[in-house]
Design a protein around this motif. Structure first.
Motif, PDB file in Angstrom:
ATOM      1  N   ASP A 201      40.718  17.517  -6.025  1.00  0.00           N
ATOM      2  CA  ASP A 201      40.485  18.836  -6.622  1.00  0.00           C
ATOM      3  C   ASP A 201      40.035  18.650  -8.072  1.00  0.00           C
ATOM      4  OD1 ASP A 201      40.597  21.395  -7.738  1.00  0.00           O
ATOM      5  OD2 ASP A 201      42.324  21.987  -6.509  1.00  0.00           O
ATOM      6  N   THR A 202      38.765  18.933  -8.355  1.00  0.00           N
ATOM      7  CA  THR A 202      38.193  18.643  -9.676  1.00  0.00           C
ATOM      8  C   THR A 202      38.698  19.566 -10.785  1.00  0.00           C
ATOM      9  OG1 THR A 202      36.262  20.027  -9.166  1.00  0.00           O
ATOM     10  CG2 THR A 202      36.089  17.671  -8.690  1.00  0.00           C
ATOM     11  N   THR A 203      39.454  20.612 -10.434  1.00  0.00           N
ATOM     12  CA  THR A 203      40.027  21.445 -11.500  1.00  0.00           C
ATOM     13  C   THR A 203      41.059  20.667 -12.315  1.00  0.00           C
ATOM     14  OG1 THR A 203      41.714  22.337  -9.996  1.00  0.00           O
ATOM     15  CG2 THR A 203      39.662  23.590 -10.233  1.00  0.00           C
ATOM     16  N   ALA A 204      41.517  19.558 -11.768  1.00  0.00           N
ATOM     17  CA  ALA A 204      42.421  18.695 -12.528  1.00  0.00           C
ATOM     18  C   ALA A 204      41.682  18.018 -13.680  1.00  0.00           C
ATOM     19  CB  ALA A 204      43.051  17.640 -11.615  1.00  0.00           C
ATOM     20  N   TYR A 205      40.357  17.999 -13.594  1.00  0.00           N
ATOM     21  CA  TYR A 205      39.538  17.410 -14.659  1.00  0.00           C
ATOM     22  C   TYR A 205      38.893  18.493 -15.517  1.00  0.00           C
ATOM     23  CZ  TYR A 205      36.050  14.464 -16.959  1.00  0.00           C
ATOM     24  OH  TYR A 205      35.285  13.818 -17.906  1.00  0.00           O
ATOM     25  N   PHE A 206      38.272  19.472 -14.855  1.00  0.00           N
ATOM     26  CA  PHE A 206      37.598  20.561 -15.570  1.00  0.00           C
ATOM     27  C   PHE A 206      37.882  21.865 -14.850  1.00  0.00           C
ATOM     28  CE2 PHE A 206      33.886  23.357 -16.189  1.00  0.00           C
ATOM     29  CZ  PHE A 206      33.922  23.468 -17.583  1.00  0.00           C
ATOM     30  N   ASN A 207      38.536  22.766 -15.559  1.00  0.00           N
ATOM     31  CA  ASN A 207      38.881  24.068 -15.002  1.00  0.00           C
ATOM     32  C   ASN A 207      38.030  25.127 -15.704  1.00  0.00           C
ATOM     33  OD1 ASN A 207      40.122  26.586 -14.402  1.00  0.00           O
ATOM     34  ND2 ASN A 207      42.071  25.548 -13.982  1.00  0.00           N
ATOM     35  N   PRO A 208      36.955  25.615 -15.068  1.00  0.00           N
ATOM     36  CA  PRO A 208      36.024  26.551 -15.718  1.00  0.00           C
ATOM     37  C   PRO A 208      36.710  27.799 -16.268  1.00  0.00           C
ATOM     38  CG  PRO A 208      35.126  25.777 -13.634  1.00  0.00           C
ATOM     39  CD  PRO A 208      36.544  25.320 -13.680  1.00  0.00           C
ATOM     40  N   GLU A 209      37.670  28.314 -15.536  1.00  0.00           N
ATOM     41  CA  GLU A 209      38.344  29.544 -15.963  1.00  0.00           C
ATOM     42  C   GLU A 209      39.112  29.328 -17.264  1.00  0.00           C
ATOM     43  OE1 GLU A 209      41.713  32.711 -14.304  1.00  0.00           O
ATOM     44  OE2 GLU A 209      40.800  31.236 -12.948  1.00  0.00           O
ATOM     45  N   GLU A 210      39.864  28.228 -17.346  1.00  0.00           N
ATOM     46  CA  GLU A 210      40.637  27.948 -18.553  1.00  0.00           C
ATOM     47  C   GLU A 210      39.741  27.488 -19.704  1.00  0.00           C
ATOM     48  OE1 GLU A 210      43.598  28.806 -18.957  1.00  0.00           O
ATOM     49  OE2 GLU A 210      43.952  29.369 -16.866  1.00  0.00           O
ATOM     50  N   PHE A 211      38.678  26.777 -19.368  1.00  0.00           N
ATOM     51  CA  PHE A 211      37.747  26.318 -20.408  1.00  0.00           C
ATOM     52  C   PHE A 211      37.116  27.508 -21.133  1.00  0.00           C
ATOM     53  CE2 PHE A 211      33.655  24.852 -22.039  1.00  0.00           C
ATOM     54  CZ  PHE A 211      34.015  23.656 -22.664  1.00  0.00           C
ATOM     55  N   ALA A 212      36.900  28.588 -20.414  1.00  0.00           N
ATOM     56  CA  ALA A 212      36.262  29.778 -20.991  1.00  0.00           C
ATOM     57  C   ALA A 212      37.215  30.618 -21.834  1.00  0.00           C
ATOM     58  CB  ALA A 212      35.674  30.635 -19.867  1.00  0.00           C
ATOM     59  N   SER A 213      38.507  30.276 -21.834  1.00  0.00           N
ATOM     60  CA  SER A 213      39.463  31.068 -22.609  1.00  0.00           C
ATOM     61  C   SER A 213      39.255  30.824 -24.101  1.00  0.00           C
ATOM     62  CB  SER A 213      40.900  30.693 -22.218  1.00  0.00           C
ATOM     63  OG  SER A 213      41.198  29.381 -22.638  1.00  0.00           O
ATOM     64  N   PRO A 214      39.581  31.804 -24.944  1.00  0.00           N
ATOM     65  CA  PRO A 214      39.350  31.685 -26.393  1.00  0.00           C
ATOM     66  C   PRO A 214      40.076  30.511 -27.046  1.00  0.00           C
ATOM     67  CG  PRO A 214      39.843  33.960 -25.776  1.00  0.00           C
ATOM     68  CD  PRO A 214      40.121  33.122 -24.573  1.00  0.00           C
ATOM     69  N   ASP A 215      41.165  30.070 -26.426  1.00  0.00           N
ATOM     70  CA  ASP A 215      41.966  29.000 -27.017  1.00  0.00           C
ATOM     71  C   ASP A 215      41.437  27.602 -26.727  1.00  0.00           C
ATOM     72  OD1 ASP A 215      43.678  30.937 -27.956  1.00  0.00           O
ATOM     73  OD2 ASP A 215      45.009  30.813 -26.216  1.00  0.00           O
ATOM     74  N   VAL A 216      40.468  27.503 -25.826  1.00  0.00           N
ATOM     75  CA  VAL A 216      40.016  26.163 -25.418  1.00  0.00           C
ATOM     76  C   VAL A 216      38.545  25.998 -25.775  1.00  0.00           C
ATOM     77  CG1 VAL A 216      39.987  24.458 -23.547  1.00  0.00           C
ATOM     78  CG2 VAL A 216      41.716  26.242 -23.553  1.00  0.00           C
ATOM     79  N   GLY A 217      37.647  25.966 -24.785  1.00  0.00           N
ATOM     80  CA  GLY A 217      36.248  25.680 -25.075  1.00  0.00           C
ATOM     81  C   GLY A 217      36.105  24.282 -25.652  1.00  0.00           C
ATOM     82  N   TRP A 218      34.910  23.966 -26.133  1.00  0.00           N
ATOM     83  CA  TRP A 218      34.697  22.626 -26.696  1.00  0.00           C
ATOM     84  C   TRP A 218      35.489  22.424 -27.976  1.00  0.00           C
ATOM     85  CZ3 TRP A 218      33.449  18.933 -23.795  1.00  0.00           C
ATOM     86  CH2 TRP A 218      32.541  19.097 -22.738  1.00  0.00           C
ATOM     87  N   ALA A 219      35.743  23.515 -28.704  1.00  0.00           N
ATOM     88  CA  ALA A 219      36.540  23.402 -29.929  1.00  0.00           C
ATOM     89  C   ALA A 219      37.942  22.893 -29.605  1.00  0.00           C
ATOM     90  CB  ALA A 219      36.610  24.749 -30.648  1.00  0.00           C
ATOM     91  N   GLY A 220      38.545  23.442 -28.552  1.00  0.00           N
ATOM     92  CA  GLY A 220      39.873  23.000 -28.149  1.00  0.00           C
ATOM     93  C   GLY A 220      39.883  21.578 -27.620  1.00  0.00           C
ATOM     94  N   ILE A 221      38.828  21.231 -26.849  1.00  0.00           N
ATOM     95  CA  ILE A 221      38.734  19.871 -26.307  1.00  0.00           C
ATOM     96  C   ILE A 221      38.613  18.854 -27.439  1.00  0.00           C
ATOM     97  CG2 ILE A 221      37.364  18.309 -24.884  1.00  0.00           C
ATOM     98  CD1 ILE A 221      38.925  20.408 -23.282  1.00  0.00           C
ATOM     99  N   PHE A 222      37.753  19.149 -28.419  1.00  0.00           N
ATOM    100  CA  PHE A 222      37.574  18.222 -29.535  1.00  0.00           C
ATOM    101  C   PHE A 222      38.820  18.154 -30.418  1.00  0.00           C
ATOM    102  CE2 PHE A 222      33.196  17.978 -28.351  1.00  0.00           C
ATOM    103  CZ  PHE A 222      32.732  16.785 -28.904  1.00  0.00           C
ATOM    104  N   ALA A 223      39.511  19.282 -30.569  1.00  0.00           N
ATOM    105  CA  ALA A 223      40.751  19.266 -31.341  1.00  0.00           C
ATOM    106  C   ALA A 223      41.788  18.368 -30.659  1.00  0.00           C
ATOM    107  CB  ALA A 223      41.295  20.688 -31.494  1.00  0.00           C
ATOM    108  N   GLY A 224      41.865  18.467 -29.328  1.00  0.00           N
ATOM    109  CA  GLY A 224      42.771  17.590 -28.587  1.00  0.00           C
ATOM    110  C   GLY A 224      42.356  16.141 -28.663  1.00  0.00           C
ATOM    111  N   ALA A 225      41.050  15.901 -28.548  1.00  0.00           N
ATOM    112  CA  ALA A 225      40.547  14.526 -28.603  1.00  0.00           C
ATOM    113  C   ALA A 225      40.788  13.894 -29.967  1.00  0.00           C
ATOM    114  CB  ALA A 225      39.055  14.502 -28.270  1.00  0.00           C
ATOM    115  N   SER A 226      40.777  14.714 -31.035  1.00  0.00           N
ATOM    116  CA  SER A 226      41.026  14.175 -32.368  1.00  0.00           C
ATOM    117  C   SER A 226      42.443  13.618 -32.482  1.00  0.00           C
ATOM    118  CB  SER A 226      40.808  15.261 -33.431  1.00  0.00           C
ATOM    119  OG  SER A 226      41.792  16.273 -33.343  1.00  0.00           O
ATOM    120  N   ILE A 227      43.363  14.156 -31.689  1.00  0.00           N
ATOM    121  CA  ILE A 227      44.727  13.619 -31.644  1.00  0.00           C
ATOM    122  C   ILE A 227      44.797  12.409 -30.723  1.00  0.00           C
ATOM    123  CG2 ILE A 227      47.096  14.121 -30.917  1.00  0.00           C
ATOM    124  CD1 ILE A 227      46.661  16.995 -31.786  1.00  0.00           C
ATOM    125  N   LEU A 228      44.109  12.487 -29.578  1.00  0.00           N
ATOM    126  CA  LEU A 228      44.152  11.400 -28.598  1.00  0.00           C
ATOM    127  C   LEU A 228      43.510  10.121 -29.107  1.00  0.00           C
ATOM    128  CD1 LEU A 228      43.337  13.291 -25.266  1.00  0.00           C
ATOM    129  CD2 LEU A 228      45.568  12.700 -26.224  1.00  0.00           C
TER     130      LEU A 228
END
Length: 470
Positions: A201-228
């Motif tokens: 189930d590829t939603t474990a990698y990319f979940n379009p519905e959650e990605f589109a939420s105001p709290d995530v998007g690429w800004a959220g992904i990059f913010a998380g990656a900056s910690i990782l």
């Protein structure tokens, strides 16, 4: 090259240090497996669990995607490090690469910036292990655990590199056994109908519905990656033990790529599997900082959760030993070159061949772990690291593509396109760090600028030849 069987040290009379006006003071005992293990210990195989809850919550479960972004940045940067190690096989440091490829003053500031993450990474490890020791023995406060483990790690590093090597290798093996057990039991849980009930189930990698939420998007992904990105700092740490490595010209470059590539693949696969096992985790955590403990309890049961706490303590301890050792040797390089008081920072204990005063200094700085939380510690450590990684990528372009004029088909890819991609991704991750970390990091850079001005008599002279790692 000759091997001294009595003390186990590998001596190399042609170490190359003489042309930099240095003498071989540290024991060359590290071969490729030990160097890779040193880097892995710095990262810790179970480091993925340290920020699992925090970043999983930030990205609404898309931890595997976030690790992919971080891995891409680190892969390009690792290749750039390898190119620069070949160009300057003795000087395995951000400072030296930037200083020789760009400008001595810029190089000094790059070296000063990345020094921040080396000095403060032990602090992050103490915060992590204190959280899990408090779960195991809640009667003792986290600050007390931090103090206890600072003493343990400091004594380990004072004994000598041979003991440190054996200590770290043993702890890594224990962690790897635990990780294999987690993978097997998690897959058994998934295939038994738990979680998503499948690993396809590829939603474990990319979940379009959650990605589109105001709290995530690429800004959220990059913010998380900056910690990782902190999870990958081990591949860079291996450059700090070049003086204790046999044939560092070959060994360090290989260890860089092995450590980075293997870790990235492992992080992505492991986080994908964990999301498949508990897709609701990101909004179910009671305490995101210890989210991995909640994962173990929810998916694998109470016994594995308790074992996991012990493993986190072991992993954080091994990482603290390796990160303290790296910071100590960087301070030693600065002291030896006169950037810091030589009698203090350039001192080497004649019996143990360890810069013992620096070990104590880093231990004292690590006491700041008592006042920081996990997120603040992670972001502050990454401030200097990401800035340094940008400069390494730019150094490759300057050295090979511009000055070396290696502009054929392969040269354009290796020495222009790849480092540009690495630099842009690292810069984006740096921008995504939280405001407090940027403020504190900029203060650190201002202090470095003042030190540079003093050392160069207000830029009328070149800065001292720092040569951090050789």
């Amino acid at each position: 090259m000759s091997i001294n069987e009595k003390n186990g040290a590998v001596e190399n009379s042609n170490s190359g240090l003489e042309k930099f006006h240095y003498k071989q003071e540290l024991n060359r005992v590290m071969k490729l497996p030990s160097v890779v293990f040193f880097g892995v210990a710095y990262m810790a195989p179970i480091t993925i669990f340290s920020t699992y809850g925090l970043v999983c919550n930030m990205t609404h479960g898309m931890l595997a995607l976030t690790y992919t972004v971080a891995t891409l940045a680190m892969m390009f940067t690792a290749m750039s490090y390898r190119h620069m190690v070949k160009a300057y096989p003795i000087a395995g440091s951000v400072y030296a690469y930037t200083q020789r490829s760009l400008n001595p003053h810029v190089g000094f500031m790059a070296g000063w910036g990345i020094l921040l993450d080396y000095i403060l990474l032990p602090m992050f490890n103490y915060v992590t292990l204190s959280l899990y020791m408090n779960i195991l023995i809640p009667q003792i406060p986290t600050t007390a655990w931090i103090g206890i483990f600072i003493v343990i790690v400091t004594i380990t590093n004072l004994v000598g590199m041979n003991f440190t090597k054996v200590f770290n290798n043993t702890l890594i093996i224990v962690q790897l056994v635990f990780v294999v057990a987690v993978i097997i039991l998690s897959l058994k849980y998934i295939f038994g109908g738990g979680g998503l009930g499948t690993i396809l189930d590829t939603t474990a990698y990319f979940n379009p519905e959650e990605f589109a939420s105001p709290d995530v998007g690429w800004a959220g992904i990059f913010a998380g990656a900056s910690i990782l990105c902190m999870s990958f700092l081990g591949f860079d740490s291996v450059t700090t033990i070049a003086e204790e490595t046999v044939e560092p010209e070959k060994t360090i470059g290989r260890a860089l790529l092995i450590t980075c590539f293997a870790a990235g693949g492992y992080f992505i696969i492991m986080s994908y599997m964990m999301q498949s096992a508990w897709p609701e985790a990101w909004y179910s955590f009671e305490v995101p900082d210890s989210g991995a403990y909640e994962y173990m309890f929810h998916v694998l049961g109470n016994v594995m959760a308790l074992i996991f706490c012990a493993m986190m303590v072991i992993g954080a301890t091994a990482s603290a030993v390796a990160s303290q050792a790296s910071a100590v040797r960087i301070l030693f390089g600065m002291g030896r070159d006169g950037l810091l008081p030589k009698k203090i920072f350039g001192y080497v204990n004649k019996k143990t061949k360890i810069p013992s005063i620096n070990v104590i200094i880093v231990a004292v700085i690590s006491l700041s772990a008592m006042i920081l939380d996990l997120s603040a510690a992670a972001s502050l450590v990454n401030f200097g690291a990401l800035l340094g990684f940008v400069m390494v990528n730019i150094s490759v372009i300057s050295h090979y593509f511009i000055k070396g004029q290696q502009r054929n088909g392969a040269g354009i890819v290796k020495y222009l396109i790849c480092p540009i991609i690495g630099a842009v991704i690292c810069a984006a991750l740096w921008i995504s760090l939280d405001s407090l970390s940027k403020i504190l990091g900029i203060i650190w850079l201002v202090l470095g600028f003042i030190a540079l001005a003093v050392a160069t008599k207000f830029f009328r002279q070149l800065p001292p030849d720092m040569n951090l790692n050789e």
